[in-house]
Design an enzyme around this catalytic site. Structure first.
Site, short mmCIF file in Angstrom:
data_model
loop_
_atom_site.label_atom_id
_atom_site.label_comp_id
_atom_site.label_asym_id
_atom_site.label_seq_id
_atom_site.Cartn_x
_atom_site.Cartn_y
_atom_site.Cartn_z
N GLY A 207 13.82 12.88 -0.35
CA GLY A 207 14.95 12.27 0.38
C GLY A 207 14.59 12.11 1.84
O GLY A 207 13.42 12.16 2.22
N ASN A 208 15.60 11.89 2.67
CA ASN A 208 15.34 11.79 4.11
C ASN A 208 16.58 12.26 4.87
O ASN A 208 17.59 12.62 4.27
CB ASN A 208 14.94 10.36 4.50
CG ASN A 208 16.02 9.35 4.12
OD1 ASN A 208 17.11 9.38 4.66
ND2 ASN A 208 15.71 8.48 3.16
N TYR A 209 16.49 12.25 6.19
CA TYR A 209 17.52 12.87 7.03
C TYR A 209 18.75 12.00 7.28
O TYR A 209 19.62 12.38 8.04
CB TYR A 209 16.94 13.24 8.39
CG TYR A 209 15.97 14.39 8.36
CD1 TYR A 209 16.32 15.59 7.78
CD2 TYR A 209 14.70 14.27 8.94
CE1 TYR A 209 15.42 16.66 7.76
CE2 TYR A 209 13.81 15.32 8.93
CZ TYR A 209 14.17 16.52 8.34
OH TYR A 209 13.31 17.56 8.33
#
Ligand code: CTP
Length: 397
Positions: A207-209
């Site tokens: 995933g990412n932020y």
């Protein structure tokens, strides 16, 4: 203004004498006005004057003393199409900013779902005190509209900024707002937001932020101008504040693409704010990868679909497609490249090098780039204000 329900909050400042004119002008313009006063406001203007002008009893307590009738701040909040606090003293602004619900006015403010307008009135030194400046910034970050005070002679006889804006101008601001709230009526918006999660096994993902804050702020802004908005959202913890925003929850890029392709043909505008993972594991493991048993020396990845580019290929005349670019270097050339590659009508560029811009912040600093090579640069602002700039730019297109 015809038929609009307006709560007029009045606080204890000299400028409260102007509230009588404000009630009069609002009623004349066709609005229904419910006055809610702080106990201090009654020292400056009587409830009788305001009740007479508005045609409704002015409220300042939670209960009517002799009958025990409860004044429901929740019902009032639901009734209102707008709430205006004029004059707003430094003390009430501080209470609103910090949720100090110790009177009927602030309690109603906290319950109100409608847009809120705040017309400060105070002495110039109070106005420029860092606490007032910070509290007004907080109100702006909640999406409240500040009707800036004018400069002139103040009650203290000092000259400076702090005079409540004239009632005529407050009515003009409200009128413009109600007109604008219809400006995107009938338009359908699609907004992608948040990250995508690409499954590795039943408990892990890539995933990412991305927090989704920018996308949700854009969706709220478009809805507040009358658009019919659907967010196709990756996993986020934010929620839209506008009632007229529909959400389709997805996890992976593939699911996001499928949801977008379903609704894009009927949309006028699509805004791609999602931080879509570029790659996904080639295979999803059925069972949790165990530390003792398996030696994982690599996870094979395959390229995800490019949602913006896919919609760009399918774009029909009259549709607008807007992209975002979050870059760390060669910002302008990378953004221009994406604009052309994905057949976008504009791209909103934010740089991770700018403090306060990008992921997981409440602020952003953007530039908007167009296919003809032109560009507009904006200052660092709250994501809500940036959303408003972006929707303005889309409305211009
Ligand atoms: N985008 C998309 N689908 C993808 C990747 C990106 O819809 N698979 C959209 C984003 O929502 C954004 C724009 O394309 O509006 C640019 O995203 P970005 O991640 O900056 O571009 P990429 O094409 O992924 O390029 P790179 O990661 O190499 O910078």
């Amino acid at each position: 203004m015809q038929g609009k329900h307006i709560i007029l909050g009045i606080t204890g400042g000299i400028a409260a004498y102007k509230s009588a004119t404000l009630v009069r002008l609002l009623v004349k313009a066709g609005a229904e006005v419910q006055v809610v006063m702080t106990p201090n406001a009654k020292e400056f203007i009587t409830p009788v004057t305001l009740s007479t002008l508005s045609g409704k009893p002015a409220i300042s307590e939670f209960f009517t003393a002799n009958t025990g009738e409860w004044h429901s701040h929740v019902d009032l909040g639901l009734w209102a199409d707008a709430m205006v606090i004029a004059p707003a003293t430094a003390s009430t602004i501080a209470k609103m900013a910090n949720g100090v619900a110790d009177n009927m006015l602030v309690t109603t403010y906290l319950s109100a779902k409608a847009p809120v307008f705040v017309a400060p009135a105070m002495d110039l030194d109070m106005m420029r005190h860092p606490s007032t400046v910070r509290n007004l910034d907080l109100l702006r970050s909640y999406g409240n509209h500040i009707i800036e005070p004018a400069a002139g002679e103040l009650a203290s006889h000092l000259i400076g900024k702090g005079r409540m804006e004239e009632p005529e101008n407050i009515v003009k601001v409200l009128d413009a707002f109600f007109n604008e709230s219809q400006s995107l009526k009938g338009k359908k918006f699609l907004v992608t937001a948040g990250p995508t999660y690409e499954k590795i096994d039943p408990v892990r993902f890539i995933g990412n932020y991305s927090s989704g804050k920018m996308g949700y702020a854009i969706a709220d802004e478009a809805a507040s101008r009358g658009a019919d908005v659907t967010i196709v959202s990756g996993p986020v913890s934010v929620t839209p504040s506008h009632n007229n925003v529909k959400i389709i929850n997805v996890e992976s890029a593939k699911e996001m693409l499928a949801a977008c392709q379903n609704i894009y043909p009927s949309c006028d505008v699509a805004i791609m704010t999602a931080a879509v993972a570029d790659y996904a594991p080639a295979e999803v493991q059925d069972h949790k990868i165990k530390r003792e048993k398996d030696e994982v020396d690599h996870i094979a990845l395959v390229k995800n679909p490019d949602i913006a580019a896919t919609l760009g290929r399918d774009k029909q005349p009259g549709q607008l497609l807007i992209g975002f670019a979050l870059e760390t270097d060669n910002e302008l050339s990378n953004a221009a490249d994406k604009l052309h590659r994905k057949n976008l009508d504009m791209i909103v560029l934010n740089s991770l090098r700018v403090p306060g811009a990008g992921f997981r912040t409440d602020t952003n600093q953007v530039s908007i780039c167009y296919p003809d090579g032109s560009r507009k640069d904006y200052s660092l602002k709250s994501k809500r204000e940036v959303a408003s700039d972006i929707i303005d730019a889309i409305a211009d297109l």
